[in-house]
Design an enzyme around this catalytic site. Structure first.
Site, PDB file in Angstrom:
ATOM      1  N   TYR A  63     -10.888 -39.855   8.029  1.00  0.00           N
ATOM      2  CA  TYR A  63     -10.457 -38.613   8.699  1.00  0.00           C
ATOM      3  C   TYR A  63      -9.755 -38.952  10.020  1.00  0.00           C
ATOM      4  O   TYR A  63     -10.116 -38.433  11.065  1.00  0.00           O
ATOM      5  CB  TYR A  63     -11.666 -37.720   8.957  1.00  0.00           C
ATOM      6  CG  TYR A  63     -12.160 -36.977   7.734  1.00  0.00           C
ATOM      7  CD1 TYR A  63     -11.364 -36.016   7.103  1.00  0.00           C
ATOM      8  CD2 TYR A  63     -13.432 -37.207   7.211  1.00  0.00           C
ATOM      9  CE1 TYR A  63     -11.815 -35.312   5.994  1.00  0.00           C
ATOM     10  CE2 TYR A  63     -13.888 -36.504   6.094  1.00  0.00           C
ATOM     11  CZ  TYR A  63     -13.072 -35.563   5.499  1.00  0.00           C
ATOM     12  OH  TYR A  63     -13.525 -34.862   4.402  1.00  0.00           O
ATOM     13  N   ARG A 113      -5.512 -29.628  -4.850  1.00  0.00           N
ATOM     14  CA  ARG A 113      -5.855 -28.748  -3.711  1.00  0.00           C
ATOM     15  C   ARG A 113      -6.054 -27.312  -4.199  1.00  0.00           C
ATOM     16  O   ARG A 113      -6.929 -26.604  -3.725  1.00  0.00           O
ATOM     17  CB  ARG A 113      -4.742 -28.779  -2.650  1.00  0.00           C
ATOM     18  CG  ARG A 113      -4.593 -30.096  -1.927  1.00  0.00           C
ATOM     19  CD  ARG A 113      -5.675 -30.380  -0.932  1.00  0.00           C
ATOM     20  NE  ARG A 113      -5.669 -29.513   0.219  1.00  0.00           N
ATOM     21  CZ  ARG A 113      -6.326 -29.767   1.345  1.00  0.00           C
ATOM     22  NH1 ARG A 113      -7.051 -30.886   1.462  1.00  0.00           N
ATOM     23  NH2 ARG A 113      -6.300 -28.932   2.343  1.00  0.00           N
ATOM     24  N   THR A 149     -10.016 -24.752   2.728  1.00  0.00           N
ATOM     25  CA  THR A 149     -11.104 -25.444   3.435  1.00  0.00           C
ATOM     26  C   THR A 149     -12.319 -24.553   3.713  1.00  0.00           C
ATOM     27  O   THR A 149     -13.453 -24.961   3.504  1.00  0.00           O
ATOM     28  CB  THR A 149     -10.570 -25.973   4.792  1.00  0.00           C
ATOM     29  OG1 THR A 149      -9.353 -26.679   4.553  1.00  0.00           O
ATOM     30  CG2 THR A 149     -11.571 -26.870   5.463  1.00  0.00           C
ATOM     31  N   ARG A 199     -14.449 -24.535  -4.331  1.00  0.00           N
ATOM     32  CA  ARG A 199     -15.071 -24.061  -3.087  1.00  0.00           C
ATOM     33  C   ARG A 199     -15.431 -22.578  -3.173  1.00  0.00           C
ATOM     34  O   ARG A 199     -16.444 -22.135  -2.619  1.00  0.00           O
ATOM     35  CB  ARG A 199     -14.131 -24.344  -1.915  1.00  0.00           C
ATOM     36  CG  ARG A 199     -14.077 -25.844  -1.568  1.00  0.00           C
ATOM     37  CD  ARG A 199     -12.896 -26.187  -0.691  1.00  0.00           C
ATOM     38  NE  ARG A 199     -12.990 -27.534  -0.125  1.00  0.00           N
ATOM     39  CZ  ARG A 199     -12.023 -28.105   0.573  1.00  0.00           C
ATOM     40  NH1 ARG A 199     -10.872 -27.464   0.788  1.00  0.00           N
ATOM     41  NH2 ARG A 199     -12.174 -29.319   1.065  1.00  0.00           N
ATOM     42  N   ASN A 224     -18.330 -27.753   2.024  1.00  0.00           N
ATOM     43  CA  ASN A 224     -17.378 -27.202   1.038  1.00  0.00           C
ATOM     44  C   ASN A 224     -17.208 -28.114  -0.183  1.00  0.00           C
ATOM     45  O   ASN A 224     -16.191 -28.074  -0.856  1.00  0.00           O
ATOM     46  CB  ASN A 224     -16.037 -26.860   1.700  1.00  0.00           C
ATOM     47  CG  ASN A 224     -15.444 -28.046   2.444  1.00  0.00           C
ATOM     48  OD1 ASN A 224     -15.943 -29.173   2.317  1.00  0.00           O
ATOM     49  ND2 ASN A 224     -14.387 -27.820   3.196  1.00  0.00           N
ATOM     50  N   HIS A 255     -13.666 -33.108  -1.060  1.00  0.00           N
ATOM     51  CA  HIS A 255     -12.484 -33.488  -0.283  1.00  0.00           C
ATOM     52  C   HIS A 255     -11.361 -33.750  -1.273  1.00  0.00           C
ATOM     53  O   HIS A 255     -11.601 -34.314  -2.352  1.00  0.00           O
ATOM     54  CB  HIS A 255     -12.734 -34.769   0.520  1.00  0.00           C
ATOM     55  CG  HIS A 255     -11.445 -35.390   1.004  1.00  0.00           C
ATOM     56  ND1 HIS A 255     -10.806 -34.931   2.139  1.00  0.00           N
ATOM     57  CD2 HIS A 255     -10.661 -36.362   0.481  1.00  0.00           C
ATOM     58  CE1 HIS A 255      -9.676 -35.622   2.291  1.00  0.00           C
ATOM     59  NE2 HIS A 255      -9.563 -36.496   1.297  1.00  0.00           N
ATOM     60  N   GLU A 295      -5.455 -42.846   1.573  1.00  0.00           N
ATOM     61  CA  GLU A 295      -6.867 -42.636   1.230  1.00  0.00           C
ATOM     62  C   GLU A 295      -7.279 -43.412  -0.031  1.00  0.00           C
ATOM     63  O   GLU A 295      -8.383 -43.952  -0.082  1.00  0.00           O
ATOM     64  CB  GLU A 295      -7.136 -41.139   1.024  1.00  0.00           C
ATOM     65  CG  GLU A 295      -7.049 -40.362   2.343  1.00  0.00           C
ATOM     66  CD  GLU A 295      -7.267 -38.865   2.170  1.00  0.00           C
ATOM     67  OE1 GLU A 295      -7.402 -38.411   1.017  1.00  0.00           O
ATOM     68  OE2 GLU A 295      -7.294 -38.158   3.198  1.00  0.00           O
TER      69      GLU A 295
END
Ligand code: IDP
Ligand code: MG
Length: 174
Positions: free
Chosen positions: A55, A94, A100, A111, A131, A134, A145
């Site tokens: 992060y 996503r 988020t 989520r 949540n 990631h 990542e």
């Protein structure tokens, strides 16, 4: 034949709350159902240094308090990390995860289906918003990542049925 440039990779984590709530299979199955290929997966416990490297822009974007809460969250138990491959996969994943803040996430998203709290609760209790997952936010984030969490030899290319039915790759005739 689908050109390789159309196929992207992204990183997904089932965060410690997702693991502890028994949602690993639920998360995986949502990606399997849409024909995404899992090419790497492992359970791993990380320390705060590793989580902060992951992060690396949160302090700048959301401030030190959120960073500190997030480091506590990511190190409170093991996570399941996976690399997914597919068409426009960063954006698609996503969408499957939802936004988020869980109270903004629609039913049908991970989520939205498995959480409902908000930043206000988070501020009050001093914990990063739980949540469940990631997912890399951009292609650049994904590139960094994936190799932060995985070595090249932990990624496993293979042919799946989706290569034929979703990506229109030719079926080899015997
Ligand atoms: P993302 O996970 O949807 O990409 P980011 O902004 O990258 O969202 O934030 C990383 C994580 O930090 C979030 O998933 C959430 O767990 C936590 N978080 C972000 N902003 C806040 C906040 O304002 N309050 C509490 N937790 C936050
Ligand atoms: Mg993010």
């Amino acid at each position: 034949m689908v050109e390789n440039e159309l196929i992207e990779k992204t990183l997904v984590l089932v965060k410690p709350d997702g693991v502890q709530r028994g949602l690993i299979g639920e998360v995986i199955s949502r990606f399997e159902k849409i024909g995404v290929k899992i090419i790497g997966m492992k359970m791993i416990s990380v320390d705060k240094k590793f989580a902060e490297e992951h992060y690396n822009d949160i302090k700048e974007r959301k401030g030190d308090k959120v960073l500190q809460m997030l480091l506590e969250y990511c190190t409170m138990g093991p996570v399941v990390a996976m690399v997914l491959e597919g068409v426009d996969i960063v954006e698609v994943v996503r969408k499957v995860c939802g936004p988020t803040e869980p109270n903004k996430a629609l039913p049908g998203t991970i989520r939205g289906d498995f959480a409902h709290a908000n930043y206000n609760l988070s501020d009050t209790v001093g914990q990063a918003v739980r949540n469940i997952v990631h997912a890399s936010g951009t292609k650049e984030e994904a590139e960094f990542e994936i190799y932060h969490w995985f070595n090249e030899n932990e990624l496993h290319p293979y042919t799946s049925v989706h290569d034929v039915h979703i990506l229109h790759k030719e079926v080899k005739k015997e």
